[in-house]
Design an enzyme around this catalytic site. Structure first.
Site, PDB file in Angstrom:
ATOM      1  N   ASN A 169      47.241 -19.857  31.588  1.00 13.20           N
ATOM      2  CA  ASN A 169      47.218 -18.390  31.694  1.00 13.20           C
ATOM      3  C   ASN A 169      46.437 -17.847  32.885  1.00 13.20           C
ATOM      4  O   ASN A 169      46.758 -16.765  33.384  1.00 13.20           O
ATOM      5  CB  ASN A 169      46.766 -17.751  30.367  1.00 13.20           C
ATOM      6  CG  ASN A 169      45.360 -18.120  29.978  1.00 13.20           C
ATOM      7  OD1 ASN A 169      44.799 -19.086  30.481  1.00 13.20           O
ATOM      8  ND2 ASN A 169      44.778 -17.359  29.074  1.00 13.20           N
ATOM      9  N   THR A 195      50.775 -27.733  33.687  1.00  9.50           N
ATOM     10  CA  THR A 195      52.105 -27.879  34.277  1.00  9.50           C
ATOM     11  C   THR A 195      52.633 -26.512  34.714  1.00  9.50           C
ATOM     12  O   THR A 195      53.031 -26.343  35.862  1.00  9.50           O
ATOM     13  CB  THR A 195      53.045 -28.581  33.280  1.00  9.50           C
ATOM     14  OG1 THR A 195      52.520 -29.903  33.098  1.00  9.50           O
ATOM     15  CG2 THR A 195      54.457 -28.680  33.810  1.00  9.50           C
ATOM     16  N   GLY A 245      41.449 -24.443  27.371  1.00 11.36           N
ATOM     17  CA  GLY A 245      42.773 -24.511  26.755  1.00 11.36           C
ATOM     18  C   GLY A 245      42.667 -24.324  25.253  1.00 11.36           C
ATOM     19  O   GLY A 245      41.693 -23.737  24.759  1.00 11.36           O
ATOM     20  N   GLY A 246      43.645 -24.850  24.543  1.00 12.34           N
ATOM     21  CA  GLY A 246      43.689 -24.666  23.089  1.00 12.34           C
ATOM     22  C   GLY A 246      43.097 -25.849  22.339  1.00 12.34           C
ATOM     23  O   GLY A 246      42.127 -26.480  22.797  1.00 12.34           O
ATOM     24  N   GLY A 249      41.517 -29.290  23.443  1.00  7.79           N
ATOM     25  CA  GLY A 249      40.097 -29.461  23.773  1.00  7.79           C
ATOM     26  C   GLY A 249      39.325 -30.114  22.634  1.00  7.79           C
ATOM     27  O   GLY A 249      38.389 -30.891  22.874  1.00  7.79           O
ATOM     28  N   GLU A 264      36.170 -24.547  26.811  1.00  9.93           N
ATOM     29  CA  GLU A 264      36.468 -23.122  26.580  1.00  9.93           C
ATOM     30  C   GLU A 264      37.790 -23.106  25.844  1.00  9.93           C
ATOM     31  O   GLU A 264      38.839 -23.335  26.449  1.00  9.93           O
ATOM     32  CB  GLU A 264      36.662 -22.386  27.900  1.00  9.93           C
ATOM     33  CG  GLU A 264      35.586 -22.600  28.937  1.00  9.93           C
ATOM     34  CD  GLU A 264      35.888 -21.825  30.217  1.00  9.93           C
ATOM     35  OE1 GLU A 264      36.953 -22.024  30.822  1.00  9.93           O
ATOM     36  OE2 GLU A 264      35.063 -21.009  30.591  1.00  9.93           O
ATOM     37  N   CYS A 298      42.616 -15.595  26.342  1.00  7.77           N
ATOM     38  CA  CYS A 298      41.735 -16.081  25.278  1.00  7.77           C
ATOM     39  C   CYS A 298      40.950 -14.920  24.686  1.00  7.77           C
ATOM     40  O   CYS A 298      40.640 -14.908  23.506  1.00  7.77           O
ATOM     41  CB  CYS A 298      40.804 -17.155  25.806  1.00  7.77           C
ATOM     42  SG  CYS A 298      39.778 -16.608  27.164  1.00  7.77           S
TER      43      CYS A 298
HETATM   44  P1  NAP Z   1      46.674 -26.272  26.215  1.00  9.87           P
HETATM   45  O1  NAP Z   1      48.033 -26.517  25.720  1.00  9.87           O
HETATM   46  O2  NAP Z   1      45.523 -26.758  25.418  1.00  9.87           O
HETATM   47  O3  NAP Z   1      46.627 -26.881  27.700  1.00  9.87           O
HETATM   48  C1  NAP Z   1      45.468 -26.744  28.489  1.00  9.87           C
HETATM   49  C2  NAP Z   1      45.448 -27.841  29.523  1.00  9.87           C
HETATM   50  O4  NAP Z   1      45.336 -29.109  28.879  1.00  9.87           O
HETATM   51  C3  NAP Z   1      46.704 -27.926  30.381  1.00  9.87           C
HETATM   52  O5  NAP Z   1      46.327 -28.220  31.694  1.00  9.87           O
HETATM   53  C4  NAP Z   1      47.454 -29.090  29.759  1.00  9.87           C
HETATM   54  O6  NAP Z   1      48.344 -29.727  30.660  1.00  9.87           O
HETATM   55  C5  NAP Z   1      46.299 -30.008  29.426  1.00  9.87           C
HETATM   56  N1  NAP Z   1      46.563 -31.047  28.444  1.00  9.87           N
HETATM   57  C6  NAP Z   1      47.540 -31.133  27.518  1.00  9.87           C
HETATM   58  N2  NAP Z   1      47.399 -32.272  26.798  1.00  9.87           N
HETATM   59  C7  NAP Z   1      46.313 -32.901  27.273  1.00  9.87           C
HETATM   60  C8  NAP Z   1      45.634 -34.104  26.935  1.00  9.87           C
HETATM   61  N3  NAP Z   1      46.052 -34.903  25.957  1.00  9.87           N
HETATM   62  N4  NAP Z   1      44.533 -34.437  27.633  1.00  9.87           N
HETATM   63  C9  NAP Z   1      44.080 -33.656  28.627  1.00  9.87           C
HETATM   64  N5  NAP Z   1      44.674 -32.507  28.992  1.00  9.87           N
HETATM   65  C10 NAP Z   1      45.780 -32.137  28.311  1.00  9.87           C
HETATM   66  O7  NAP Z   1      46.421 -24.684  26.424  1.00  9.87           O
HETATM   67  P2  NAP Z   1      47.361 -23.636  27.132  1.00  9.87           P
HETATM   68  O8  NAP Z   1      48.556 -23.374  26.286  1.00  9.87           O
HETATM   69  O9  NAP Z   1      47.559 -24.007  28.558  1.00  9.87           O
HETATM   70  O10 NAP Z   1      46.413 -22.342  27.121  1.00  9.87           O
HETATM   71  C11 NAP Z   1      46.322 -21.497  26.021  1.00  9.87           C
HETATM   72  C12 NAP Z   1      45.063 -21.756  25.225  1.00  9.87           C
HETATM   73  O11 NAP Z   1      43.942 -21.734  26.089  1.00  9.87           O
HETATM   74  C13 NAP Z   1      44.802 -20.674  24.203  1.00  9.87           C
HETATM   75  O12 NAP Z   1      44.395 -21.269  23.006  1.00  9.87           O
HETATM   76  C14 NAP Z   1      43.671 -19.856  24.815  1.00  9.87           C
HETATM   77  O13 NAP Z   1      42.892 -19.158  23.886  1.00  9.87           O
HETATM   78  C15 NAP Z   1      42.922 -20.914  25.535  1.00  9.87           C
HETATM   79  N6  NAP Z   1      42.104 -20.333  26.591  1.00  9.87           N
HETATM   80  C16 NAP Z   1      40.753 -20.300  26.413  1.00  9.87           C
HETATM   81  C17 NAP Z   1      39.947 -19.705  27.379  1.00  9.87           C
HETATM   82  C18 NAP Z   1      38.468 -19.639  27.203  1.00  9.87           C
HETATM   83  O14 NAP Z   1      37.797 -19.395  28.187  1.00  9.87           O
HETATM   84  N7  NAP Z   1      37.919 -19.841  26.014  1.00  9.87           N
HETATM   85  C19 NAP Z   1      40.518 -19.171  28.532  1.00  9.87           C
HETATM   86  C20 NAP Z   1      41.904 -19.242  28.676  1.00  9.87           C
HETATM   87  C21 NAP Z   1      42.691 -19.834  27.700  1.00  9.87           C
HETATM   88  P3  NAP Z   1      49.940 -29.470  30.555  1.00  9.87           P
HETATM   89  O15 NAP Z   1      50.157 -28.051  30.908  1.00  9.87           O
HETATM   90  O16 NAP Z   1      50.496 -30.419  31.539  1.00  9.87           O
HETATM   91  O17 NAP Z   1      50.314 -29.786  29.134  1.00  9.87           O
END
Ligand code: NAP
Length: 496
Positions: A169, A195, A245-246, A249, A264, A298
Site C-alpha cells: 500500500n 510484488t 504487512g499483515g 509478520g 508493523e 493500516c
Molecule cells: P502482506 O501480504 O503481509 O505482504 C507484506 C510483504 O510481505 C510483501 O512484500 C509480501 O511480498 C511479503 N511476504 C509475503 N509472504 C512472505 C513470507 N513468507 N516471508 C517474507 N515476506 C513475505 O501485506 P500486504 O497485503 O502487502 O499489506 C497489507 C497489510 O499491511 C495490512 O494488514 C495492513 O494493515 C498492513 N500494514 C501495516 C502498516 C503498519 O505500519 N502497521 C502499514 C501498512 C500496511 P509479496 O507481495 O511478494 O507477497
C-alpha cells in the site's frame, strides 16, 4: 513511461531486473513474476523471480559492503542520502506512474508518496547525524562499592545487514522508512519489495544507485514473498528484519532467528465518537480516515463506535460526504479506486455478505465491478459480525452504536489488534482518560488515525506489531550500543 530515460538500464525486454552489487541483473531462473494492474486486471509489468542462490550472493556482497560503510564518516553517509532524496524527488513523475499502474493509487497521492519519501530520507540524514554523533560517558563511582577507576564510553554501532520488506500500500514510502534509518546508521540493506509495487521500488532503488552509493550497500531482490520470503527471513546472514504487512509478520516473527525485529502489522483502528463531539469534524475525519486510498491503509478508520444519542446525526453527515466521493480509475484521481487484487475484493465482499446476512443496515447499495468496490457505510453492526473485528482493507466502514464510553473502550480493547484509535469529544480531560484506557500504540484526539509525520513514534500493540518506528526510533532500533571501558589505576588520594 516506466523504465525509460534515466531508468533505461533497469529493464531488459519486458522484464525489470533486480539490483545487486551496484548492477542491474537478470535472474538465472529465467522466470518472472507478473504484476497485475488492479484497474485493467491485465499484466502491467514483470519482475525477475530471483533464486535462493542469488539471494545468497546478494547477502554476501551486502555483508562485505557494510563493513566499509560502517567506517564511512557519518557526514558522508548523510550527504549521499540527501543526494538520493533529491534524485528521488526529481523523478517523482515516473515513479508515481508506477504506483498508479501497480497499486491503483490515485495519481496525486502517488506523487505525494514519492515526495514524502524524499523528505523522509533527508530527515533520516539530519536526525542520524545528530543522534549518532553523540554517545554517553559514565563514571564508575556512581554505582555502590566502586571507586572512580573506570570510565565508560558508549556509542551506537550498526547491526550489519538489514532486511526490509514493505507492503503493497505504500511500497516506496515504507521501503525508504527502513532504508533511510538503516543506511545512516551504517548498515547495508536488502530490500524485498511487495510484488504489487515492486516496479516503483526498483525505480526508487535506482535513485540510490544514481546517487553513487557504494556497490552492494543496497540491493533489491524480487520474487513472490511466498516463494523467497522464508529463505530471506531465515537467512543466517541477515542481522535485522524490518517488516510491514499483515499476518505474514506474525509468522516471520516465529521463524526468524535471534535478530532484532521491527514489525508493523495490521490494525482495526476504532473511532470513538462521544455525545459532545463536533460531528462535522468527526464525519469529515471518518471519510478521510476511512476512505483515503479506498481504505487500504493500516491506519484507516476501520470501525466507528458512536454514542447512540448522536448516531443518527453522525451517520447522516457521513453519508452526505460519502455521496460526494468520486469512484473510478486512479489516473483520473478518483477518491475510490480499484482495490489491489481480485482476492482482496473477494475478501471485502465476503465481509459485506456476512454483515448483510446478519442484519447490518447498508446505507448505500453494495456495488462492485472487477476490483472496484463502491464505498459503503454499514450501520447497526453488531459484535457477531466479522466486519466488527476483521480488517477489510477496502472502502467499507462498520458503525457500531454504543450506550457508554466503557462499551466503546471494551470493543476497542477486545480486538487482537492495537495499532491506533481516535476519539472525538470537546472534553480534553475525558479524551485523555479514554486515550489512557485504549490499548493501542497511538490515540489521536479529534483527528483520524495517521502514521505521519514520519518522525513521530509509531507502534502497534498486540498483533499490530513489535517495536516502535518513526525516524528516530528506527535509527536507534537499527543500531546496538557499544561500550568501551577505560580502566584507571586505583586513585591516590594524595594526588592533587
Ligand atoms: P502482506 O501480504 O503481509 O505482504 C507484506 C510483504 O510481505 C510483501 O512484500 C509480501 O511480498 C511479503 N511476504 C509475503 N509472504 C512472505 C513470507 N513468507 N516471508 C517474507 N515476506 C513475505 O501485506 P500486504 O497485503 O502487502 O499489506 C497489507 C497489510 O499491511 C495490512 O494488514 C495492513 O494493515 C498492513 N500494514 C501495516 C502498516 C503498519 O505500519 N502497521 C502499514 C501498512 C500496511 P509479496 O507481495 O511478494 O507477497
Amino acid at each position: 513511461m516506466a523504465g525509460s530515460g534515466v531508468f533505461e538500464g533497469i529493464k531488459e525486454g519486458e522484464v525489470f531486473k533486480y539490483y545487486t552489487d551496484g548492477e542491474w541483473k537478470n535472474s538465472t531462473s529465467g522466470k518472472s513474476v507478473a504484476i497485475i494492474n488492479p484497474t485493467t486486471r491485465t499484466t502491467q509489468y514483470k519482475v525477475q523471480a530471483c533464486t535462493q542462490e542469488e539471494v545468497n550472493k546478494v547477502i554476501e556482497s551486502s555483508k562485505i559492503a557494510q563493513k566499509q560503510w560502517a567506517k564511512t564518516p557519518l557526514w558522508k553517509r548523510a550527504e549521499l542520502l540527501h543526494k538520493a532524496a533529491a534524485i528521488l524527488k526529481e523523478h517523482k513523475a515516473p515513479i508515481a506512474e508506477c504506483l498508479v499502474k501497480e497499486i491503483a493509487k490515485p495519481a496525486k497521492d502517488s506523487v505525494t508518496e514519492v515526495v514524502r519519501s524524499g523528505d523522509l530520507i533527508s530527515y533520516c540524514a539530519e536526525e542520524g547525524v545528530r543522534i549518532l554523533g553523540e554517545g554517553k560517558f559514565l563514571v564508575s563511582d556512581s554505582f555502590p562499592g566502586n571507586e572512580r577507576t573506570k570510565y565508560c564510553l558508549t556509542s551506537k554501532i550498526p547491526l550489519g545487514v538489514v532486511l526490509a520488506i514493505p507492503p503493497f500500500n505504500y511500497p516506496v514510502n515504507l521501503a525508504v522508512s527502513k532504508i533511510g534509518p538503516a543506511l545512516i546508521a551504517g548498515n547495508s540493506l536488502v530490500l524485498k519489495p511487495p510484488t504489487q509495487g515492486a516496479v516503483a521500488c526498483l525505480h526508487m532503488v535506482h535513485c540510490f544507485h544514481l546517487a553513487g552509493f557504494p556497490k552492494g550497500l543496497i540491493s533489491c531482490v524480487t520474487g513472490k514473498g511466498s516463494e523467497i520470503g522464508d529463505f530471506l527471513t531465515m537467512h543466517p546472514g541477515v542481522n535485522c528484519i524490518s517488516f510491514t504487512g499483515g499476518d505474514t509478520g506474525i509468522a516471520i516473527s516465529k521463524k526468524a532467528g535471534m535478530v532484532p525485529l521491527q514489525m508493523e502489522l495490521g490494525g482495526k483502528d476504532a473511532c470513538i465518537v462521544l455525545e459532545d463531539a463536533d460531528l462535522d469534524l468527526a464525519a469529515a475525519n471518518i471519510i478521510k480516515g476511512g476512505f483515503s486510498y479506498s481504505g487500504q491503509r493500516c491506519t484507516a478508520v476501520k470501525v466507528v463506535l458512536v454514542m447512540e444519542s448522536v448516531a443518527d446525526t453522525l451517520v447522516e453527515k457521513v453519508n452526505a460526504k460519502l455521496a460526494k466521493l468520486k469512484v473510478g480509475p486512479p489516473e483520473e484521481d478518483c477518491d475510490i479506486t480499484p482495490v489491489v487484487s481480485e482476492s482482496s475484493a473477494n475478501f471485502i465482499e465476503g465481509l459485506a455478505k456476512d454483515a448483510k446476512t446478519k442484519g447490518a443496515t447498508f446505507c448505500q447499495e453494495y456495488k462492485r465491478e472487477g476490483n472496484l468496490i463502491w464505498p459503503v457505510l454499514l450501520d447497526h453492526v453488531r459484535p457477531d459480525m466479522r466486519i466488527a473485528w476483521e480488517e477489510p482493507f477496502g472502502p467499507i466502514i462498520p458503525v457500531i452504536r454504543i450506550n457508554s464510553v466503557e462499551e466503546g473502550i471494551h470493543h476497542c480493547n477486545a480486538s487482537n489488534f492495537g495499532l491506533q484509535g481516535c476519539v472525538f469529544t470537546k472534553d480534553i480531560n475525558k479524551a485523555i482518560l479514554i486515550s489512557d484506557a485504549m490499548e493501542t500504540g497511538t490515540v489521536q484526539i479529534n483527528s483520524a488515525p495517521a502514521r505521519g509525520p514520519d518522525h513521530f513514534p509509531f507502534q502497534g500493540l498486540k498483533d499490530s506489531g513489535i517495536g516502535s518506528q518513526g525516524i528516530t526510533n528506527s535509527i536507534n532500533m537499527m543500531t546496538k550500543v557499544k561500550s568501551t571501558v577505560i580502566n584507571l589505576p586505583t586513585p591516590s588520594y594524595t594526588m592533587g
